[in-house]
Scaffold this motif. Structure first.
Motif, PDB file in Angstrom:
ATOM      1  N   GLY A 181       0.790  -1.222   0.000  1.00 59.75           N
ATOM      2  CA  GLY A 181       0.000   0.000   0.000  1.00 59.75           C
ATOM      3  C   GLY A 181       0.823   1.272   0.000  1.00 59.75           C
ATOM      4  N   ALA A 182       1.888   1.315  -0.812  1.00 58.09           N
ATOM      5  CA  ALA A 182       2.743   2.508  -0.863  1.00 58.09           C
ATOM      6  C   ALA A 182       1.973   3.695  -1.428  1.00 58.09           C
ATOM      7  N   GLU A 183       2.110   4.843  -0.773  1.00 55.29           N
ATOM      8  CA  GLU A 183       1.459   6.048  -1.280  1.00 55.29           C
ATOM      9  C   GLU A 183       2.064   6.446  -2.622  1.00 55.29           C
ATOM     10  N   LEU A 184       3.392   6.363  -2.716  1.00 54.89           N
ATOM     11  CA  LEU A 184       4.078   6.655  -3.974  1.00 54.89           C
ATOM     12  C   LEU A 184       5.274   5.709  -4.120  1.00 54.89           C
ATOM     13  N   GLY A 185       4.962   4.442  -4.426  1.00 55.78           N
ATOM     14  CA  GLY A 185       6.019   3.474  -4.712  1.00 55.78           C
ATOM     15  C   GLY A 185       6.775   3.918  -5.939  1.00 55.78           C
ATOM     16  N   GLU A 186       8.108   3.751  -5.918  1.00 59.06           N
ATOM     17  CA  GLU A 186       8.937   4.233  -7.041  1.00 59.06           C
ATOM     18  C   GLU A 186      10.291   3.532  -7.035  1.00 59.06           C
ATOM     19  N   GLY A 187      11.026   3.742  -8.123  1.00 62.25           N
ATOM     20  CA  GLY A 187      12.446   3.414  -8.207  1.00 62.25           C
ATOM     21  C   GLY A 187      12.853   1.977  -7.997  1.00 62.25           C
ATOM     22  N   PRO A 188      12.157   0.970  -8.553  1.00 59.00           N
ATOM     23  CA  PRO A 188      12.637  -0.403  -8.387  1.00 59.00           C
ATOM     24  C   PRO A 188      13.989  -0.579  -9.065  1.00 59.00           C
ATOM     25  N   VAL A 189      14.875  -1.327  -8.429  1.00 61.37           N
ATOM     26  CA  VAL A 189      16.203  -1.585  -8.995  1.00 61.37           C
ATOM     27  C   VAL A 189      16.674  -2.953  -8.531  1.00 61.37           C
ATOM     28  N   TRP A 190      17.206  -3.741  -9.446  1.00 60.32           N
ATOM     29  CA  TRP A 190      17.670  -5.085  -9.131  1.00 60.32           C
ATOM     30  C   TRP A 190      19.111  -5.032  -8.638  1.00 60.32           C
ATOM     31  N   ASP A 191      19.350  -5.652  -7.496  1.00 60.60           N
ATOM     32  CA  ASP A 191      20.677  -5.743  -6.882  1.00 60.60           C
ATOM     33  C   ASP A 191      21.176  -7.164  -7.092  1.00 60.60           C
ATOM     34  N   ALA A 192      22.009  -7.362  -8.130  1.00 61.47           N
ATOM     35  CA  ALA A 192      22.456  -8.708  -8.489  1.00 61.47           C
ATOM     36  C   ALA A 192      23.329  -9.333  -7.407  1.00 61.47           C
ATOM     37  N   ALA A 193      24.124  -8.538  -6.727  1.00 60.90           N
ATOM     38  CA  ALA A 193      25.019  -9.071  -5.697  1.00 60.90           C
ATOM     39  C   ALA A 193      24.237  -9.694  -4.554  1.00 60.90           C
ATOM     40  N   ARG A 194      23.089  -9.136  -4.232  1.00 62.81           N
ATOM     41  CA  ARG A 194      22.271  -9.642  -3.130  1.00 62.81           C
ATOM     42  C   ARG A 194      21.040 -10.407  -3.619  1.00 62.81           C
TER      43      ARG A 194
ATOM     44  N   ALA B 252       9.150   0.403 -13.870  1.00 56.02           N
ATOM     45  CA  ALA B 252       9.433  -1.026 -13.965  1.00 56.02           C
ATOM     46  C   ALA B 252      10.937  -1.253 -13.943  1.00 56.02           C
ATOM     47  N   ALA B 253      11.351  -2.444 -13.516  1.00 51.11           N
ATOM     48  CA  ALA B 253      12.770  -2.800 -13.504  1.00 51.11           C
ATOM     49  C   ALA B 253      12.912  -4.282 -13.788  1.00 51.11           C
ATOM     50  N   PHE B 254      13.889  -4.627 -14.615  1.00 47.71           N
ATOM     51  CA  PHE B 254      14.169  -6.026 -14.929  1.00 47.71           C
ATOM     52  C   PHE B 254      15.025  -6.635 -13.830  1.00 47.71           C
ATOM     53  N   GLY B 255      14.662  -7.842 -13.391  1.00 45.50           N
ATOM     54  CA  GLY B 255      15.410  -8.497 -12.331  1.00 45.50           C
ATOM     55  C   GLY B 255      15.449 -10.002 -12.512  1.00 45.50           C
ATOM     56  N   GLY B 256      15.955 -10.679 -11.487  1.00 39.53           N
ATOM     57  CA  GLY B 256      16.145 -12.120 -11.555  1.00 39.53           C
ATOM     58  C   GLY B 256      17.472 -12.453 -12.208  1.00 39.53           C
TER      59      GLY B 256
END
Length: 286
Positions: free
Chosen positions: A12-25, A236-240
């Motif tokens: 329920g984020a009021e303004l969810g933003e900035g997804p980023v994939w952290d490959a190291a973790r 959007a952000a690509f991850g996995g």
């Protein structure tokens, strides 16, 4: 697209933003700007973790030493995941106290690009900056709401949005220098929010109030859309491991009256896609 978007964190984020994939973790970082929170989702375990930020936080991007560089209202901060502490590194826009920092991106050379905006979304006081080797340079100015930027796979084109104008801008880019500012696309089904780049050069644009993510060819042609069950996709952000999981942040800001019919506004979504994204670059520290 090979599946329907699934809700993986109903926060329920009021303004969810900035997804980023952290490959190291092997995790995804993202923020709730208005909630002043930094979030981490770890797919392998389903672990969810959150930290309070000092103020409104526009982005959190991984650096080469394992910390995150965060755009907090008033300046750039470094976040230490081990301690949960934020440390101010550089004040930004002390001459524009009405502004906050919004979206950011890391280029292949390790430079940090980010934008600012009027927090009330009324004045065109937003700007585009590049921070590299300890030096901050303003590259463009006069935005209502900034989003982005991101680069084409060959690094020759930089995309940056003036969201209030529903306009995706493009610049020629070479060695951190911008030229030939031009209109790349104008969105007609919602406001162009955060951009991200696919490995084949297709630009993915979050559509605030547009029910999904718009897909644009390198020529600026709208070639598709990833539809979502909520109307406000911010980025959007690509991850996995194969960069074929597309994570999407959403928001209920400006749509509080829609929460009864869209109870998962502000949730984190994921969808499996056929074409991967680009590897997330790490910020080079001075």
């Amino acid at each position: 697209m090979t599946a329907e978007p699934e809700l993986i964190w109903d926060l329920g984020a009021e303004l969810g933003e900035g997804p980023v994939w952290d490959a190291a973790r092997s995790c995804l970082w993202f923020v709730d700007i208005k909630g002043r929170r930094l979030h981490r989702y770890t797919p392998a375990t389903g672990e969810k973790a959150s930290w309070d930020a000092p103020d409104q936080i526009g982005f959190a991007l991984p650096a080469e030493d394992g910390s995150l560089m965060c755009g907090v209202r008033g300046g750039l901060h470094r976040f230490d995941p081990a301690t949960g502490g934020f440390t101010l590194i550089l004040p930004v826009e002390e001459d524009r106290p009405q502004n906050r920092l919004n979206d950011g991106f890391v280029a292949p050379d390790g430079s940090l690009w980010f934008g600012s905006m009027d927090d009330s979304e009324e004045q065109k006081t937003g700007a585009l900056y590049r921070w590299f080797e300890g030096e901050l340079v303003r590259h463009d100015d006069g935005y209502g709401v900034t989003n982005g930027p991101c680069l084409s796979p060959d690094g020759k084109t930089l995309y940056h949005h003036d969201t209030l104008a529903k306009t995706v801008l493009a610049f020629d880019h070479e060695a951190g220098v911008l030229s030939n500012r031009r209109v790349f696309a104008v969105t007609d089904d919602g406001y162009c929010d955060g951009p991200t780049m696919r490995a084949d050069g297709v630009l993915h644009v979050g559509l605030f109030n547009g029910w999904g993510v718009g897909l644009y060819s390198p020529e600026g042609e709208r070639i598709g859309k990833i539809q979502t069950p909520v109307q406000t996709v911010t980025k959007a952000a690509f991850g996995g491991a194969d960069l074929q999981d597309l994570y999407m942040t959403t928001a209920w800001l400006g749509n509080a009256d829609k929460r009864a019919e869209q109870p998962t506004l502000g949730g984190l979504y994921r969808v499996r896609v056929e074409t991967p994204g680009l590897v997330q670059n790490l910020i080079r520290l001075p």
